[in-house]
Design a protein around this motif. Sequence first.
Motif, PDB file in Angstrom:
ATOM      1  N   GLY A  98       8.006  28.093  29.175  1.00 14.34           N
ATOM      2  CA  GLY A  98       7.567  29.579  28.975  1.00 14.34           C
ATOM      3  C   GLY A  98       6.378  29.784  29.718  1.00 14.34           C
ATOM      4  N   ALA A  99       5.827  31.122  29.549  1.00  8.23           N
ATOM      5  CA  ALA A  99       4.566  31.496  30.190  1.00  8.23           C
ATOM      6  C   ALA A  99       3.341  30.809  29.285  1.00  8.23           C
ATOM      7  N   LYS A 100       3.697  30.986  28.075  1.00 12.71           N
ATOM      8  CA  LYS A 100       2.557  30.294  27.188  1.00 12.71           C
ATOM      9  C   LYS A 100       2.246  28.980  27.522  1.00 12.71           C
ATOM     10  N   SER A 173      -0.558  44.956  30.719  1.00 11.65           N
ATOM     11  CA  SER A 173      -1.139  44.480  29.563  1.00 11.65           C
ATOM     12  C   SER A 173      -0.326  44.384  28.344  1.00 11.65           C
ATOM     13  N   ASN A 174      -0.365  43.366  27.643  1.00 13.46           N
ATOM     14  CA  ASN A 174       0.042  43.156  26.087  1.00 13.46           C
ATOM     15  C   ASN A 174      -1.455  42.953  25.392  1.00 13.46           C
ATOM     16  N   PRO A 175      -1.853  43.939  24.560  1.00 10.41           N
ATOM     17  CA  PRO A 175      -1.117  45.073  23.825  1.00 10.41           C
ATOM     18  C   PRO A 175      -1.268  46.276  24.374  1.00 10.41           C
ATOM     19  N   ALA A 201      -3.805  35.451  36.608  1.00  9.04           N
ATOM     20  CA  ALA A 201      -3.140  36.538  36.481  1.00  9.04           C
ATOM     21  C   ALA A 201      -1.901  36.374  35.922  1.00  9.04           C
ATOM     22  N   ASP A 202      -1.891  36.743  34.301  1.00 14.79           N
ATOM     23  CA  ASP A 202      -0.654  36.884  33.740  1.00 14.79           C
ATOM     24  C   ASP A 202       0.341  38.031  33.995  1.00 14.79           C
ATOM     25  N   ASP A 203       1.417  37.778  34.860  1.00 12.56           N
ATOM     26  CA  ASP A 203       2.255  38.841  35.085  1.00 12.56           C
ATOM     27  C   ASP A 203       3.515  38.730  34.388  1.00 12.56           C
ATOM     28  N   ILE A 204       3.481  38.395  33.360  1.00 13.07           N
ATOM     29  CA  ILE A 204       4.693  38.331  32.526  1.00 13.07           C
ATOM     30  C   ILE A 204       5.641  39.432  32.428  1.00 13.07           C
ATOM     31  N   TYR A 205       4.884  40.594  32.303  1.00 10.68           N
ATOM     32  CA  TYR A 205       5.426  41.940  32.231  1.00 10.68           C
ATOM     33  C   TYR A 205       5.656  42.723  33.753  1.00 10.68           C
ATOM     34  N   GLU A 206       5.588  41.718  34.712  1.00  8.04           N
ATOM     35  CA  GLU A 206       5.481  42.467  35.979  1.00  8.04           C
ATOM     36  C   GLU A 206       6.798  43.520  36.415  1.00  8.04           C
ATOM     37  N   ALA A 235      10.655  33.921  32.875  1.00  5.46           N
ATOM     38  CA  ALA A 235      11.921  34.515  32.789  1.00  5.46           C
ATOM     39  C   ALA A 235      12.060  35.528  31.294  1.00  5.46           C
ATOM     40  N   SER A 236      10.894  35.019  30.491  1.00  2.00           N
ATOM     41  CA  SER A 236      11.363  35.692  28.928  1.00  2.00           C
ATOM     42  C   SER A 236      11.322  37.063  29.069  1.00  2.00           C
ATOM     43  N   LYS A 237      10.506  37.827  29.652  1.00  2.00           N
ATOM     44  CA  LYS A 237      10.437  39.315  29.357  1.00  2.00           C
ATOM     45  C   LYS A 237      11.344  40.034  30.445  1.00  2.00           C
ATOM     46  N   THR A 238      11.157  39.533  31.596  1.00  2.00           N
ATOM     47  CA  THR A 238      12.110  40.140  32.747  1.00  2.00           C
ATOM     48  C   THR A 238      13.523  39.768  32.672  1.00  2.00           C
TER      49      THR A 238
HETATM   50  C1  LIG Z   1       0.823  38.505  27.613  1.00  2.00           C
HETATM   51  C2  LIG Z   1       1.696  37.534  27.379  1.00  2.00           C
HETATM   52  N1  LIG Z   1       1.987  36.241  28.155  1.00  2.00           N
HETATM   53  C3  LIG Z   1       2.189  35.128  27.977  1.00  2.00           C
HETATM   54  C4  LIG Z   1       3.545  35.313  26.997  1.00  2.00           C
HETATM   55  C5  LIG Z   1       4.486  34.078  26.876  1.00  2.00           C
HETATM   56  O1  LIG Z   1       5.607  34.473  27.214  1.00  2.00           O
HETATM   57  P1  LIG Z   1       6.593  33.076  26.964  1.00  2.00           P
HETATM   58  O2  LIG Z   1       7.580  33.580  25.949  1.00  2.00           O
HETATM   59  O3  LIG Z   1       7.517  32.992  28.327  1.00  2.00           O
HETATM   60  O4  LIG Z   1       5.928  31.835  26.845  1.00  2.00           O
HETATM   61  C6  LIG Z   1       3.525  36.579  26.321  1.00  2.00           C
HETATM   62  C7  LIG Z   1       4.638  36.393  25.063  1.00  2.00           C
HETATM   63  O5  LIG Z   1       4.561  37.411  24.397  1.00  2.00           O
HETATM   64  C8  LIG Z   1       2.654  37.499  26.420  1.00  2.00           C
HETATM   65  O6  LIG Z   1       2.803  38.886  25.675  1.00  2.00           O
END
Ligand SMILES: Cc1ncc(COP(=O)(O)O)c(C=O)c1O
Length: 397
Positions: A98-100, A173-175, A201-206, A235-238
């Motif tokens: 996971g990206a985390k 951005s989250n949130p 660069a956290d591009d998880i929502y790219e 892969a999580s969000k995309t």
């Molecule tokens: C900004 C941000 N970065 C990273 C993550 C982590 O993603 P993953 O589920 O792939 O660990 C999240 C998940 O909520 C997120 O909102």
Amino acid sequence: MEVSRRCSNILGSLTLEISARVKAMKAEGHDVIGFGAGEPDFGTPLWVVDAAKEALDKGLTRYTPASGTPELKRAICDRYRRKYGLDYDVAQVVVSNGAKHSLFNVFQAILNPGDEVIVPAPYWLSYPEIVKMADGVPVAVETTEAEAFKLSPRALREAVTPRTKAVIINNPSNPTGSVYTREELREIMDAALDCGLCAVADDIYEELVYDGAEMVCIPTLGDRYRENTIVVSGASKTYAMTGWRIGYSLSPHEIAKAMGNFQSHSTSNPNSIAQYATIAALNGPDEGIIRMRAAFDERRRFMHARINGIDGLGCLLPSGAFYMMMNISGILGREWEGRRILGSMDFAMALLEAQKVAVVPGICFGADDYVRMSYAVSMHNIERGLDRIEAFCAGLK
Ligand SMILES: Cc1ncc(COP(=O)(O)O)c(C=O)c1O
């Protein structure tokens, strides 16, 4: 037995806690509407599921290289080439759980004790904790609604000290749902590079940007930006694959090597089947993404219009991700059943009790005048939920 200083210093994830509470209330039979979701309310695409089944049938169930299979790393590099025109080689890619987990590895790889990391606020609540786990010091830098919650180069420069090592740029951005333009990113990065910082660069929502907004991957700004940036995505969000746990990073070689070594002694490889499935996700059609984006877009507009029509509430129209920050400052100071609502936690708790609607208090993200609303929720529930929020606000004294 005594808990270590490091662990005593780490807060639990309040968003996960709230989701667990909502699930428990639902299990007790309450009709709870949750706006807390941090994951798409869509299934993983079928071709991805099929690829996982095929990998199982082929018996691909053994250890893989600790930092990910060469096939998946190649698929990641191919995707960056196709989408952004960026050439990375496989040695720069580390695949994690996971990206985390990727972010966790990044900060383990780049921080020494006491190094500071600039975290634009409102921030994703795990950043400060992940930095602390690497013995770093998170430094929150406020952004305002008036500047669409975007970090300004001036605010960045003002926060820099001789100990500052990095800045986190979460785009979209989250949130807040904010998306930086190319020019804005260039200005922030120029300030960061002038000050000798690197960017994470956290591009998880790219893939989740709306209204034609351009998703700018920082390394596309040029070589000197790329050399000082670590990109994290996954892969999580995309691909609606939150449970599969696949994230990845693209870094300069020495950082990727350090992260790979670190991971080899902590988790070893991410799940082998999930890695094979992610290849199918990356190489597969974009249908799933397009369908999800269209649904999020419609909900985003609807929620924005509804919230701004409720007395005491307001929000910006976000350009990305699937969250919006609902401004509750017009409600603060009012009373519910004799209890004065003084901050986002009071608001969230009273709303949950009164109307069985769950939102995430902004205090989790360093923004107590707000609550985070996710629109990874069906339209039906968004409508019902906002009716209840309206009734709640109307009933306050
Ligand atoms: C900004 C941000 N970065 C990273 C993550 C982590 O993603 P993953 O589920 O792939 O660990 C999240 C998940 O909520 C997120 O909102």
